[in-house]
Design a protein around this motif. Structure first.
Motif, PDB file in Angstrom:
ATOM      1  N   ILE A  68      -4.048 -20.100  -1.461  1.00 51.64           N
ATOM      2  CA  ILE A  68      -4.377 -18.866  -2.165  1.00 51.64           C
ATOM      3  C   ILE A  68      -4.704 -17.785  -1.142  1.00 51.64           C
ATOM      4  CG2 ILE A  68      -5.933 -17.793  -3.827  1.00 51.64           C
ATOM      5  CD1 ILE A  68      -6.543 -20.641  -4.852  1.00 51.64           C
ATOM      6  N   LEU A  69      -4.070 -16.629  -1.298  1.00 47.69           N
ATOM      7  CA  LEU A  69      -4.305 -15.489  -0.407  1.00 47.69           C
ATOM      8  C   LEU A  69      -4.537 -14.230  -1.232  1.00 47.69           C
ATOM      9  CD1 LEU A  69      -1.362 -15.984   2.105  1.00 47.69           C
ATOM     10  CD2 LEU A  69      -3.763 -16.477   2.539  1.00 47.69           C
ATOM     11  N   ILE A  70      -5.370 -13.339  -0.712  1.00 45.21           N
ATOM     12  CA  ILE A  70      -5.519 -11.991  -1.256  1.00 45.21           C
ATOM     13  C   ILE A  70      -4.806 -11.095  -0.252  1.00 45.21           C
ATOM     14  CG2 ILE A  70      -7.123 -10.155  -1.878  1.00 45.21           C
ATOM     15  CD1 ILE A  70      -7.406 -12.560  -3.675  1.00 45.21           C
ATOM     16  N   ASP A  71      -3.877 -10.282  -0.731  1.00 47.22           N
ATOM     17  CA  ASP A  71      -3.054  -9.519   0.200  1.00 47.22           C
ATOM     18  C   ASP A  71      -2.665  -8.180  -0.422  1.00 47.22           C
ATOM     19  OD1 ASP A  71      -1.650  -9.008   2.529  1.00 47.22           O
ATOM     20  OD2 ASP A  71      -0.098 -10.528   2.176  1.00 47.22           O
ATOM     21  N   ARG A  72      -1.965  -7.403   0.366  1.00 47.95           N
ATOM     22  CA  ARG A  72      -1.389  -6.139  -0.102  1.00 47.95           C
ATOM     23  C   ARG A  72       0.086  -6.211   0.263  1.00 47.95           C
ATOM     24  NH1 ARG A  72      -3.039  -1.458  -2.036  1.00 47.95           N
ATOM     25  NH2 ARG A  72      -2.103   0.458  -1.273  1.00 47.95           N
ATOM     26  N   ARG A  73       0.962  -6.211  -0.747  1.00 46.23           N
ATOM     27  CA  ARG A  73       2.395  -6.382  -0.516  1.00 46.23           C
ATOM     28  C   ARG A  73       3.198  -5.382  -1.348  1.00 46.23           C
ATOM     29  NH1 ARG A  73       3.610 -12.880  -0.231  1.00 46.23           N
ATOM     30  NH2 ARG A  73       2.159 -13.304   1.459  1.00 46.23           N
ATOM     31  N   PRO A  74       4.443  -5.134  -0.924  1.00 53.75           N
ATOM     32  CA  PRO A  74       5.305  -4.263  -1.729  1.00 53.75           C
ATOM     33  C   PRO A  74       5.771  -4.991  -2.995  1.00 53.75           C
ATOM     34  CG  PRO A  74       6.445  -4.983   0.257  1.00 53.75           C
ATOM     35  CD  PRO A  74       5.050  -5.503   0.352  1.00 53.75           C
ATOM     36  N   GLY A 108     -14.312 -15.591 -11.685  1.00 57.99           N
ATOM     37  CA  GLY A 108     -14.698 -16.352 -12.874  1.00 57.99           C
ATOM     38  C   GLY A 108     -14.678 -15.553 -14.154  1.00 57.99           C
ATOM     39  N   GLN A 109     -14.093 -14.345 -14.132  1.00 57.81           N
ATOM     40  CA  GLN A 109     -14.164 -13.471 -15.301  1.00 57.81           C
ATOM     41  C   GLN A 109     -12.809 -12.912 -15.715  1.00 57.81           C
ATOM     42  OE1 GLN A 109     -16.931 -10.315 -14.713  1.00 57.81           O
ATOM     43  NE2 GLN A 109     -16.854  -9.643 -16.824  1.00 57.81           N
ATOM     44  N   TYR A 110     -11.917 -12.698 -14.772  1.00 56.33           N
ATOM     45  CA  TYR A 110     -10.605 -12.111 -15.062  1.00 56.33           C
ATOM     46  C   TYR A 110      -9.550 -13.200 -14.933  1.00 56.33           C
ATOM     47  CZ  TYR A 110     -12.969  -7.654 -14.744  1.00 56.33           C
ATOM     48  OH  TYR A 110     -13.816  -6.603 -14.966  1.00 56.33           O
ATOM     49  N   PHE A 111      -8.746 -13.399 -15.987  1.00 56.28           N
ATOM     50  CA  PHE A 111      -7.863 -14.558 -16.083  1.00 56.28           C
ATOM     51  C   PHE A 111      -6.398 -14.160 -16.157  1.00 56.28           C
ATOM     52  CE2 PHE A 111     -11.926 -15.589 -17.939  1.00 56.28           C
ATOM     53  CZ  PHE A 111     -12.225 -16.792 -17.340  1.00 56.28           C
ATOM     54  N   LEU A 112      -5.543 -15.127 -15.791  1.00 57.10           N
ATOM     55  CA  LEU A 112      -4.103 -14.984 -15.942  1.00 57.10           C
ATOM     56  C   LEU A 112      -3.517 -16.380 -16.105  1.00 57.10           C
ATOM     57  CD1 LEU A 112      -1.758 -12.883 -15.864  1.00 57.10           C
ATOM     58  CD2 LEU A 112      -1.437 -13.577 -13.514  1.00 57.10           C
ATOM     59  N   TYR A 113      -2.634 -16.535 -17.082  1.00 63.47           N
ATOM     60  CA  TYR A 113      -1.973 -17.814 -17.338  1.00 63.47           C
ATOM     61  C   TYR A 113      -0.514 -17.681 -16.958  1.00 63.47           C
ATOM     62  CZ  TYR A 113       0.054 -21.722 -19.879  1.00 63.47           C
ATOM     63  OH  TYR A 113       0.748 -22.857 -20.208  1.00 63.47           O
ATOM     64  N   GLN A 114      -0.029 -18.587 -16.134  1.00 60.09           N
ATOM     65  CA  GLN A 114       1.379 -18.602 -15.726  1.00 60.09           C
ATOM     66  C   GLN A 114       2.099 -19.625 -16.588  1.00 60.09           C
ATOM     67  OE1 GLN A 114       3.032 -16.686 -13.717  1.00 60.09           O
ATOM     68  NE2 GLN A 114       4.938 -17.808 -13.755  1.00 60.09           N
ATOM     69  N   LEU A 126       1.290 -12.129  -7.580  1.00 61.75           N
ATOM     70  CA  LEU A 126       0.836 -11.494  -8.815  1.00 61.75           C
ATOM     71  C   LEU A 126      -0.016 -10.272  -8.515  1.00 61.75           C
ATOM     72  CD1 LEU A 126      -0.256 -14.797 -10.459  1.00 61.75           C
ATOM     73  CD2 LEU A 126       1.675 -13.438 -11.173  1.00 61.75           C
ATOM     74  N   ARG A 127       0.260  -9.186  -9.212  1.00 62.24           N
ATOM     75  CA  ARG A 127      -0.560  -7.985  -9.071  1.00 62.24           C
ATOM     76  C   ARG A 127      -1.975  -8.284  -9.561  1.00 62.24           C
ATOM     77  NH1 ARG A 127       0.878  -4.162 -12.686  1.00 62.24           N
ATOM     78  NH2 ARG A 127      -0.295  -2.625 -11.523  1.00 62.24           N
ATOM     79  N   GLN A 128      -2.974  -7.817  -8.842  1.00 61.43           N
ATOM     80  CA  GLN A 128      -4.359  -8.022  -9.277  1.00 61.43           C
ATOM     81  C   GLN A 128      -4.620  -7.303 -10.594  1.00 61.43           C
ATOM     82  OE1 GLN A 128      -7.114  -6.956  -6.187  1.00 61.43           O
ATOM     83  NE2 GLN A 128      -6.205  -8.368  -4.715  1.00 61.43           N
ATOM     84  N   ALA A 129      -3.936  -6.208 -10.836  1.00 61.44           N
ATOM     85  CA  ALA A 129      -4.127  -5.447 -12.072  1.00 61.44           C
ATOM     86  C   ALA A 129      -3.630  -6.211 -13.301  1.00 61.44           C
ATOM     87  CB  ALA A 129      -3.421  -4.099 -11.966  1.00 61.44           C
ATOM     88  N   SER A 135     -11.622 -10.141 -23.410  1.00 63.74           N
ATOM     89  CA  SER A 135     -11.606  -8.986 -24.304  1.00 63.74           C
ATOM     90  C   SER A 135     -10.560  -7.956 -23.846  1.00 63.74           C
ATOM     91  CB  SER A 135     -12.987  -8.344 -24.382  1.00 63.74           C
ATOM     92  OG  SER A 135     -13.380  -7.897 -23.104  1.00 63.74           O
ATOM     93  N   ASN A 136      -9.649  -8.379 -22.978  1.00 66.11           N
ATOM     94  CA  ASN A 136      -8.502  -7.599 -22.519  1.00 66.11           C
ATOM     95  C   ASN A 136      -8.881  -6.389 -21.666  1.00 66.11           C
ATOM     96  OD1 ASN A 136      -5.758  -7.615 -22.270  1.00 66.11           O
ATOM     97  ND2 ASN A 136      -5.426  -6.212 -23.970  1.00 66.11           N
ATOM     98  N   GLN A 137      -9.975  -6.473 -20.928  1.00 64.49           N
ATOM     99  CA  GLN A 137     -10.292  -5.436 -19.952  1.00 64.49           C
ATOM    100  C   GLN A 137      -9.626  -5.824 -18.644  1.00 64.49           C
ATOM    101  OE1 GLN A 137     -14.573  -5.450 -20.017  1.00 64.49           O
ATOM    102  NE2 GLN A 137     -14.626  -3.771 -21.479  1.00 64.49           N
ATOM    103  N   ARG A 138      -8.877  -4.915 -18.074  1.00 70.59           N
ATOM    104  CA  ARG A 138      -8.089  -5.193 -16.876  1.00 70.59           C
ATOM    105  C   ARG A 138      -8.921  -5.108 -15.600  1.00 70.59           C
ATOM    106  NH1 ARG A 138      -3.310  -7.581 -17.915  1.00 70.59           N
ATOM    107  NH2 ARG A 138      -2.513  -6.767 -19.836  1.00 70.59           N
ATOM    108  N   TRP A 139      -8.531  -5.925 -14.622  1.00 75.96           N
ATOM    109  CA  TRP A 139      -9.119  -5.873 -13.281  1.00 75.96           C
ATOM    110  C   TRP A 139      -8.623  -4.596 -12.615  1.00 75.96           C
ATOM    111  CZ3 TRP A 139     -12.518  -8.267 -10.138  1.00 75.96           C
ATOM    112  CH2 TRP A 139     -12.417  -8.031  -8.775  1.00 75.96           C
ATOM    113  N   VAL A 140      -9.525  -3.860 -12.017  1.00 80.05           N
ATOM    114  CA  VAL A 140      -9.159  -2.643 -11.285  1.00 80.05           C
ATOM    115  C   VAL A 140      -9.361  -2.941  -9.800  1.00 80.05           C
ATOM    116  CG1 VAL A 140      -9.624  -0.201 -10.933  1.00 80.05           C
ATOM    117  CG2 VAL A 140      -9.891  -1.200 -13.218  1.00 80.05           C
ATOM    118  N   PRO A 141      -8.248  -3.086  -9.044  1.00 78.91           N
ATOM    119  CA  PRO A 141      -8.380  -3.390  -7.615  1.00 78.91           C
ATOM    120  C   PRO A 141      -9.183  -2.308  -6.895  1.00 78.91           C
ATOM    121  CG  PRO A 141      -6.119  -3.673  -8.334  1.00 78.91           C
ATOM    122  CD  PRO A 141      -6.851  -3.029  -9.465  1.00 78.91           C
ATOM    123  N   GLY A 142     -10.090  -2.748  -6.043  1.00 75.70           N
ATOM    124  CA  GLY A 142     -10.904  -1.821  -5.272  1.00 75.70           C
ATOM    125  C   GLY A 142     -12.224  -1.459  -5.936  1.00 75.70           C
ATOM    126  N   ARG A 143     -12.331  -1.622  -7.237  1.00 74.78           N
ATOM    127  CA  ARG A 143     -13.587  -1.285  -7.908  1.00 74.78           C
ATOM    128  C   ARG A 143     -14.664  -2.305  -7.556  1.00 74.78           C
ATOM    129  NH1 ARG A 143     -13.656  -0.045 -14.169  1.00 74.78           N
ATOM    130  NH2 ARG A 143     -12.681   1.849 -13.393  1.00 74.78           N
TER     131      ARG A 143
END
Length: 167
Positions: A68-74, A108-114, A126-129, A135-143
């Motif tokens: 698992i990596l956190i990155d910034r990619r095109p 532990g709060q923002y989810f995604l199912y593949q 996968l985009r962090q957004a 409750s369908n609140q989106r992750w805002v990268p950088g916040r």
């Protein structure tokens, strides 16, 4: 001789002053029996879950072979004509088997199912957004900072494998 109408009115007056008949069920259990029934209803599921945990163990005991990596990619845009830099989560399958039922979460709060299995050696970007709360609140990268990422998937044995990475 009394009039029939006066007898009917006396009978109706007597019915009006009687308490209404109860159609509710009468209690059938004693207080001791009720206590035993409630204790059984509470303790049986607790006992069953404890037994399940003892027999099968924690999910975290079964490791999931992913990186698992956190990155910034095109990332390609919707029209596909260009790529824009975006914050992403990268998951790579390091196992020699495909991993179905992949679920990921950020902090532990923002989810995604593949939905599709992660093939052998495949890298999922996968985009962090794309991550959202229940409750369908989106992750805002950088916040907020990402403190941990958890990935779960089904192992060939049928157990649920877990990989937790703290950042």
């Amino acid at each position: 001789m009394a009039d029939d109408s006066s007898l009917n009115s006396v009978a109706q007056d007597a019915d009006a002053h009687e308490p209404p008949r109860s159609i509710a069920p009468a209690p059938q259990l004693s207080s001791r029996g009720l206590f035993a029934a409630l204790a059984t209803v509470c303790l049986v599921p607790l006992f069953a879950l404890s037994l399940y945990a003892i027999v099968f163990g924690k999910a975290s005991e079964h490791g999931l072979p992913v990186e698992i990596l956190i990155d910034r990619r095109p990332i390609p845009t919707i029209d596909g004509s260009a790529k824009l830099m975006d914050d992403v989560v990268v998951v790579r399958n390091e196992a020699d088997f495909a991993i179905p039922n992949i679920t990921m979460n950020l902090n532990g709060q923002y989810f995604l199912y593949q939905d599709q299995p992660l093939a052998v050696g495949e890298t999922l970007v996968l985009r962090q957004a794309a991550f959202a709360t229940k409750s369908n609140q989106r992750w805002v990268p950088g916040r907020y900072a990402i403190t941990d990422v958890t990935v779960t998937g089904k192992l060939p044995s049928g157990a649920r494998g877990v990989k937790e990475v703290a950042f």
